[in-house]
Scaffold this motif. Sequence first.
Motif, PDB file in Angstrom:
ATOM      1  N   ASN A 199       0.836  -1.117   0.004  1.00 34.92           N
ATOM      2  CA  ASN A 199      -0.113  -0.187  -0.027  1.00 34.92           C
ATOM      3  C   ASN A 199       0.904   1.236  -0.135  1.00 34.92           C
ATOM      4  N   TYR A 200       1.163   1.912  -1.230  1.00 30.43           N
ATOM      5  CA  TYR A 200       1.951   2.987  -1.210  1.00 30.43           C
ATOM      6  C   TYR A 200       1.558   3.774  -2.211  1.00 30.43           C
ATOM      7  N   LEU A 201       1.838   5.167  -2.372  1.00 28.24           N
ATOM      8  CA  LEU A 201       2.059   6.053  -3.479  1.00 28.24           C
ATOM      9  C   LEU A 201       3.277   6.503  -3.709  1.00 28.24           C
ATOM     10  N   GLU A 202       3.741   6.830  -4.840  1.00 23.59           N
ATOM     11  CA  GLU A 202       5.083   7.457  -5.187  1.00 23.59           C
ATOM     12  C   GLU A 202       5.224   8.371  -6.353  1.00 23.59           C
ATOM     13  N   LEU A 242      16.595  -4.720   6.181  1.00 20.40           N
ATOM     14  CA  LEU A 242      16.617  -3.715   7.171  1.00 20.40           C
ATOM     15  C   LEU A 242      15.150  -3.140   7.426  1.00 20.40           C
ATOM     16  N   LYS A 243      14.582  -2.891   8.569  1.00 21.59           N
ATOM     17  CA  LYS A 243      13.244  -2.347   8.177  1.00 21.59           C
ATOM     18  C   LYS A 243      13.116  -1.165   7.530  1.00 21.59           C
ATOM     19  N   ALA A 244      14.230  -0.493   7.495  1.00 19.17           N
ATOM     20  CA  ALA A 244      14.134   1.130   6.724  1.00 19.17           C
ATOM     21  C   ALA A 244      14.514   0.816   5.230  1.00 19.17           C
ATOM     22  N   PHE A 264      12.838   7.145   5.784  1.00 19.90           N
ATOM     23  CA  PHE A 264      13.534   7.830   6.740  1.00 19.90           C
ATOM     24  C   PHE A 264      12.630   8.274   7.785  1.00 19.90           C
ATOM     25  N   SER A 265      11.152   7.919   7.697  1.00 12.34           N
ATOM     26  CA  SER A 265      10.535   7.960   8.789  1.00 12.34           C
ATOM     27  C   SER A 265       9.241   6.925   8.514  1.00 12.34           C
ATOM     28  N   PRO A 266       8.338   6.484   9.333  1.00 17.31           N
ATOM     29  CA  PRO A 266       7.510   5.424   8.972  1.00 17.31           C
ATOM     30  C   PRO A 266       6.562   5.408   7.740  1.00 17.31           C
ATOM     31  N   ARG A 286       7.935   8.085  -1.631  1.00 17.83           N
ATOM     32  CA  ARG A 286       7.022   7.107  -1.472  1.00 17.83           C
ATOM     33  C   ARG A 286       6.296   7.553  -0.078  1.00 17.83           C
ATOM     34  N   TRP A 287       4.930   7.408  -0.160  1.00 16.94           N
ATOM     35  CA  TRP A 287       4.186   7.420   1.081  1.00 16.94           C
ATOM     36  C   TRP A 287       3.483   6.205   1.461  1.00 16.94           C
ATOM     37  N   ASN A 288       3.864   5.291   2.524  1.00 17.46           N
ATOM     38  CA  ASN A 288       3.268   4.187   2.823  1.00 17.46           C
ATOM     39  C   ASN A 288       2.152   4.432   3.484  1.00 17.46           C
ATOM     40  N   PHE A 289       0.997   3.646   3.146  1.00 17.29           N
ATOM     41  CA  PHE A 289      -0.179   3.937   4.030  1.00 17.29           C
ATOM     42  C   PHE A 289      -0.680   2.406   4.291  1.00 17.29           C
TER      43      PHE A 289
END
Length: 182
Positions: free
Chosen positions: A32-35, A124-126, A154-156, A177-180
């Motif tokens: 689930n993301y927009l980029e 890695l998680k990030a 760089f942030s959740p 990218r924005w993860n939702f």
Amino acid sequence: MKTLSSPRRVAAAVALTALSTLPGLAAAANYNYLEGGFLFRDTYGEDDAGFRIGGSVALTNPLAAYGEFTSNDRVDQLSAGVVFHQPINSELDWFAGGGLEYVDVGPQDDLGFGLRGGLRWTPLKAFEVTPELRYFDAVGDGRVSFRVGGVYAFSPPFALTAAVQGGDDDRVEIGVRWNFGS
């Protein structure tokens, strides 16, 4: 009539048991993301800068819909389809799918199809690495490319993205990218 020998039955039972646990594993990657971002593309004899907008939405486990629009001065391409994805382990997913490809190159435009498949690895998680193979057939020819993408969160909910693609559709991309959802 031939029957399976005992070692073959045991091996088949073990394989089926292992495969039956796969749907229960959590996906290593978020679908689930927009980029979007900057694109430098060399295809159809044109090399030019432009932009890219893309995204994915998890439909049901194990299906996700994807969409992507790329544009520069002479080439516009819209891709939309569905991928099937399965976790291999908690850090690695494989995916494969396809959909429709609309390509507009100068005076030509065509609706064709595309296929894609690859891996999404989150060591890695990030950080995520996504090698994949892409194919699309439109405007009278098929084009095959190998792509490697990277994502650094760089942030959740937000991440930097970069990708290099080579073959019949050469690209360099950088964006956000924005993860939702999850």
